[in-house]
Design a protein around this motif. Sequence first.
Motif, short mmCIF file in Angstrom:
data_model
loop_
_atom_site.label_atom_id
_atom_site.label_comp_id
_atom_site.label_asym_id
_atom_site.label_seq_id
_atom_site.Cartn_x
_atom_site.Cartn_y
_atom_site.Cartn_z
N CYS A 129 0.83 -1.20 0.00
CA CYS A 129 0.00 0.00 0.00
C CYS A 129 0.87 1.24 0.00
O CYS A 129 2.07 1.19 0.24
N ASN A 130 0.23 2.37 -0.25
CA ASN A 130 0.86 3.65 -0.05
C ASN A 130 0.83 3.96 1.44
O ASN A 130 -0.24 3.97 2.06
N MET A 131 1.99 4.19 2.03
CA MET A 131 2.08 4.36 3.48
C MET A 131 1.19 5.49 3.98
O MET A 131 0.49 5.35 5.00
N TRP A 132 1.16 6.62 3.27
CA TRP A 132 0.38 7.76 3.74
C TRP A 132 -1.11 7.49 3.64
O TRP A 132 -1.87 7.87 4.54
N ARG A 133 -1.53 6.85 2.55
CA ARG A 133 -2.96 6.52 2.43
C ARG A 133 -3.38 5.57 3.55
O ARG A 133 -4.44 5.73 4.15
N SER A 134 -2.53 4.58 3.82
CA SER A 134 -2.83 3.62 4.88
C SER A 134 -2.98 4.31 6.23
O SER A 134 -3.93 4.06 6.98
N ARG A 135 -2.06 5.22 6.53
CA ARG A 135 -2.10 5.88 7.84
C ARG A 135 -3.27 6.85 7.95
O ARG A 135 -3.86 7.00 9.02
N ILE A 136 -3.59 7.50 6.85
CA ILE A 136 -4.75 8.40 6.85
C ILE A 136 -6.03 7.61 7.10
O ILE A 136 -6.87 8.00 7.94
N VAL A 137 -6.20 6.49 6.38
CA VAL A 137 -7.40 5.66 6.55
C VAL A 137 -7.44 5.08 7.96
O VAL A 137 -8.51 4.98 8.58
N MET A 138 -6.27 4.71 8.49
CA MET A 138 -6.22 4.16 9.85
C MET A 138 -6.66 5.21 10.86
O MET A 138 -7.46 4.91 11.77
N LEU A 139 -6.16 6.43 10.72
CA LEU A 139 -6.54 7.50 11.63
C LEU A 139 -8.03 7.80 11.54
O LEU A 139 -8.72 7.91 12.57
N LEU A 140 -8.55 7.90 10.32
CA LEU A 140 -9.97 8.19 10.14
C LEU A 140 -10.84 7.09 10.75
O LEU A 140 -11.85 7.38 11.40
N THR A 141 -10.43 5.83 10.56
CA THR A 141 -11.22 4.71 11.08
C THR A 141 -11.23 4.70 12.59
O THR A 141 -12.26 4.43 13.22
N TRP A 142 -10.11 5.01 13.21
CA TRP A 142 -10.07 5.07 14.67
C TRP A 142 -10.93 6.22 15.20
O TRP A 142 -11.63 6.05 16.21
N VAL A 143 -10.89 7.36 14.54
CA VAL A 143 -11.73 8.50 14.97
C VAL A 143 -13.20 8.11 14.85
O VAL A 143 -14.00 8.38 15.75
N TRP A 144 -13.56 7.49 13.72
CA TRP A 144 -14.95 7.04 13.53
C TRP A 144 -15.36 6.06 14.62
O TRP A 144 -16.45 6.18 15.20
N SER A 145 -14.50 5.10 14.93
CA SER A 145 -14.82 4.08 15.94
C SER A 145 -14.97 4.67 17.33
O SER A 145 -15.90 4.32 18.07
N VAL A 146 -14.05 5.57 17.69
CA VAL A 146 -14.13 6.21 19.02
C VAL A 146 -15.41 7.03 19.14
O VAL A 146 -16.09 7.00 20.17
N ARG A 147 -15.77 7.77 18.08
CA ARG A 147 -17.00 8.55 18.10
C ARG A 147 -18.22 7.68 18.29
O ARG A 147 -19.10 7.95 19.11
N LEU A 148 -18.28 6.58 17.53
CA LEU A 148 -19.43 5.68 17.61
C LEU A 148 -19.50 4.99 18.96
O LEU A 148 -20.58 4.84 19.55
N SER A 149 -18.34 4.58 19.49
CA SER A 149 -18.30 3.93 20.81
C SER A 149 -18.73 4.90 21.90
O SER A 149 -19.51 4.54 22.80
N HIS A 150 -18.24 6.13 21.82
CA HIS A 150 -18.61 7.15 22.81
C HIS A 150 -20.11 7.39 22.79
O HIS A 150 -20.75 7.50 23.84
#
Length: 249
Positions: A27-48
Amino acid sequence: MQMIDPYWTVIPVMLLHFYATHPLAQCNMWRSRIVMLLTWVWSVRLSHNYFRREKWRWGAREDWRFTDLSQQYGRQWWWASFFAVYVSQQVFLIGLSLPLYVVHTVNQPLSFWDLVAIFVCVCGIVIAYFADKQLYDFVSKNGKLKALGKPVVPLLDNGLWYYSRHPNYFGEQLWWWGLGIFAWNLGQGWTFIGALVNTMCLAYVTKLVEERMAKQENRVDAFRLYQKTTSVWIPWFKSSPLGVKDKDT
């Protein structure tokens, strides 16, 4: 007790890290890290939002949709719950998370469409956050009014809810369609199927929610007017209800 809601916040993150750390991942390292960050933010929001709604208790309250199904199927409820809800949602979640797989199997440089995908995902997270917060504040305020023996407010009709009857659903859909744009940009547009099926499921859930609202005597009139004047999902300006003439005419 139904536990499917918190399950939704965990599985996509687990799949994301499985795909990202797989020995064959490329993968492209930056795309992977961006998607990882976005997914964690989404998950934390939904869990909260889930735990705040449940007063910080795990599975303390059963979803009314599960209660209705148990009443409908009676003693046969276990199989309807297991197959129609739990088993089906395993496949559903994997399908929704396919863009996460694509991001970690195709190595291409970042492009303009990655920026579009980021924008759509962030908009989805932000809209869902504020919609859920406004709904939580509304329910909490009504709970306090009820405890004091005062009349409750029949309908949430301000903030994002002034422009949409279900802005939380709209935000959630934006998130998954945004992930789909990442995959489409990498030549795997077929993964939009997950977001499409999710939209169809939310359309059915919307129907159930509105039917339930229309059956509540203390809010039926206000809700019928709300349906006539307010967009279902996409935030938009109010329209005049049919049959009601403008005061200036």
